[in-house]
Enzyme design. Structure first.
Site, PDB file in Angstrom:
ATOM      1  N   GLY A  10       9.263   3.061 -12.065  1.00 11.63           N
ATOM      2  CA  GLY A  10      10.458   2.904 -12.276  1.00 11.63           C
ATOM      3  C   GLY A  10      11.086   2.916 -10.716  1.00 11.63           C
ATOM      4  N   ARG A  71       5.401  -1.472 -14.587  1.00 10.88           N
ATOM      5  CA  ARG A  71       4.571  -0.314 -15.328  1.00 10.88           C
ATOM      6  C   ARG A  71       3.289  -0.796 -15.481  1.00 10.88           C
ATOM      7  NH1 ARG A  71       8.138   3.992 -15.396  1.00 10.88           N
ATOM      8  NH2 ARG A  71      10.315   3.540 -15.667  1.00 10.88           N
ATOM      9  N   ASP A 102       3.861   9.767 -11.459  1.00 10.43           N
ATOM     10  CA  ASP A 102       2.620  10.160 -11.932  1.00 10.43           C
ATOM     11  C   ASP A 102       1.773   9.174 -12.570  1.00 10.43           C
ATOM     12  OD1 ASP A 102       1.265  12.908 -12.433  1.00 10.43           O
ATOM     13  OD2 ASP A 102       1.237  12.120 -14.502  1.00 10.43           O
ATOM     14  N   THR A 125      10.107   9.657  -7.238  1.00 11.38           N
ATOM     15  CA  THR A 125      10.857   9.317  -8.770  1.00 11.38           C
ATOM     16  C   THR A 125      12.213  10.287  -8.514  1.00 11.38           C
ATOM     17  OG1 THR A 125      10.729  10.090 -10.959  1.00 11.38           O
ATOM     18  CG2 THR A 125       9.481  11.725  -9.519  1.00 11.38           C
ATOM     19  N   ASP A 127      13.430  11.580 -11.032  1.00 14.68           N
ATOM     20  CA  ASP A 127      13.199  12.867 -11.912  1.00 14.68           C
ATOM     21  C   ASP A 127      12.848  13.859 -11.074  1.00 14.68           C
ATOM     22  OD1 ASP A 127      13.564  10.670 -13.715  1.00 14.68           O
ATOM     23  OD2 ASP A 127      11.503  10.679 -14.576  1.00 14.68           O
ATOM     24  N   ASP A 129       9.851  15.336 -10.863  1.00 15.06           N
ATOM     25  CA  ASP A 129       8.911  16.087 -11.795  1.00 15.06           C
ATOM     26  C   ASP A 129       7.607  15.976 -11.463  1.00 15.06           C
ATOM     27  OD1 ASP A 129       8.519  13.455 -12.465  1.00 15.06           O
ATOM     28  OD2 ASP A 129       8.838  13.579 -14.625  1.00 15.06           O
ATOM     29  N   ARG A 171      13.787  12.000 -18.062  1.00 17.41           N
ATOM     30  CA  ARG A 171      12.673  12.106 -19.160  1.00 17.41           C
ATOM     31  C   ARG A 171      12.755  13.520 -19.658  1.00 17.41           C
ATOM     32  NH1 ARG A 171       9.697   7.726 -19.623  1.00 17.41           N
ATOM     33  NH2 ARG A 171       8.979   6.344 -17.820  1.00 17.41           N
TER      34      ARG A 171
END
Ligand code: F6P
Length: 342
Positions: A10, A71, A102, A125, A127, A129, A171
């Site tokens: 993404g 992706r 990741d 990202t 995110d 994360d 996510r």
């Protein structure tokens, strides 16, 4: 030194800052950079563009990635990873810098261990994360986008005396939700790391209404789960890396709040708006620094590593240690947020 880079997964604001930092630093050291198009797909198919400081000088404020992203997973079908190696040799490359989350970094790590391909990783990202870096670029811009949106939603929520449920990305990690929830002074912050008890949320909303607050803001992660429930997916499809698309919890939460409290409630899913736009100053600086340090690692021949932010410093960590473990929200952030959630 001939270096290739690619952006996978993404997209997020700040990718172009990394590309620009990398290209300039490689150029300053007398090297040359190319960019594979659309993530690993470009590396498999040998599809690339030449990059130089002139071509990349104006891209710093531009969101997304000038290289495109996908992706695509070279380890999904047999033989594809070998195609990446073939492209690498055919183009006479010395190093491949993978800029991604990741999944993308996991491929870079495997290519390094399986084929001794000289890869370097750069974490990105919205995110936030990834386990080996304090913050990922894209996260700060995303938070600012959510904050702008909620500032707008607040006025209409107040006019109509409504509760507004705002579903955000991230996510299975609650970083965006918790940080945006604090920044927007939300009445409830529902993250995947904690089981959601809507009875408590509804009681709080009613108590605040009784105390004179005429509207409510509920921030919910796309990956949050209601008590005794599973996370909600858009459909059954999975991507090349086996991930489902999350989404729909906001609607469910809004419906239940309205039923339980009798307060008119609406839901908004911010979706891909959160990945768009010009990077914040913080993300421009972080992206630039990571690009510079990825180039320096390449120049020193330090492969199989990822550049990472630790405190105020950019360091190199082994790629294999940096991938494979999702970093969920640290409990201390929700603990702090809770001062305003009682
Ligand atoms: O990982 C970044 C992210 O934006 C997640 O927050 C979200 O769940 C996902 O990507 C959406 O992916 P796509 O762009 O494939 O819909």
């Amino acid at each position: 030194m001939k270096v290739a880079c690619l952006t996978g997964g993404g997209d997020c604001p700040g990718l172009n800052a990394v590309i620009r930092g990398l290209v300039r630093t490689i150029h300053n050291a007398g090297g040359q950079t190319i960019g594979f198009l659309e993530g690993w797909r470009g590396a498999i198919e040998g599809n690339f563009v030449e990059l130089d400081p002139m071509r990349t000088d104006e891209i710093l404020p531009v969101g997304g990635t000038i290289l495109g992203s996908s992706r695509t997973n070279p380890y999904k079908d047999p033989g594809l990873a070998e195609e990446v190696v073939k492209t690498f040799k055919k183009l006479d490359l010395d190093c491949l810098v993978a800029i991604g989350g990741d999944d993308t970094l996991g491929v870079a790590s495997k290519l390094y261990s399986d084929f001794n391909l000289p890869t370097i990783g750069c974490p990105k990202t919205i995110d936030n994360d990834l386990s080996s870096t304090d913050f990922t670029f894209g996260f700060d811009t995303c938070l600012n986008t959510v904050q702008d949106a909620v500032d707008k939603l607040r006025t209409t929520a107040e006019s109509h005396r409504r509760v507004m449920v705002v579903e955000v990305m991230g996510r299975h990690a609650g970083w965006i939700t918790c940080f945006a929830g604090i920044a927007c002074s939300a009445d409830a912050i529902l993250v995947p790391e904690e089981e959601v008890n809507l009875d408590t949320v509804c009681q709080r909303l009613m108590d605040r209404r009784a105390a004179g607050k005429t509207y409510g803001i509920v921030m919910v992660s796309e990956g949050a789960k209601l008590k005794g429930d599973q996370f909600i997916t858009k459909d059954a499809e999975v991507d090349d890396f086996g991930h489902v698309s999350l989404g729909g919890i906001g609607k469910r939460v809004a419906k239940q709040i309205e039923e339980k409290t009798g307060i008119e409630t609406r839901d908004v899913t911010l979706g891909h708006l959160q990945r768009g736009g010009s990077p914040s100053a913080y993300d421009r600086v972080l992206g630039t620094r990571l690009g510079i340090h990825a180039a320096r690692l390449a120049n020193k021949g330090e492969f199989g590593k990822m550049v990472a932010l630790r405190g105020l410093h950019i360091v190199a960590v082994p790629l294999e240690e940096a991938v494979g473990t999702m970093r969920t929200l640290y409990p201390e952030f929700m603990d702090e947020a809770r001062e305003f959630l009682i």
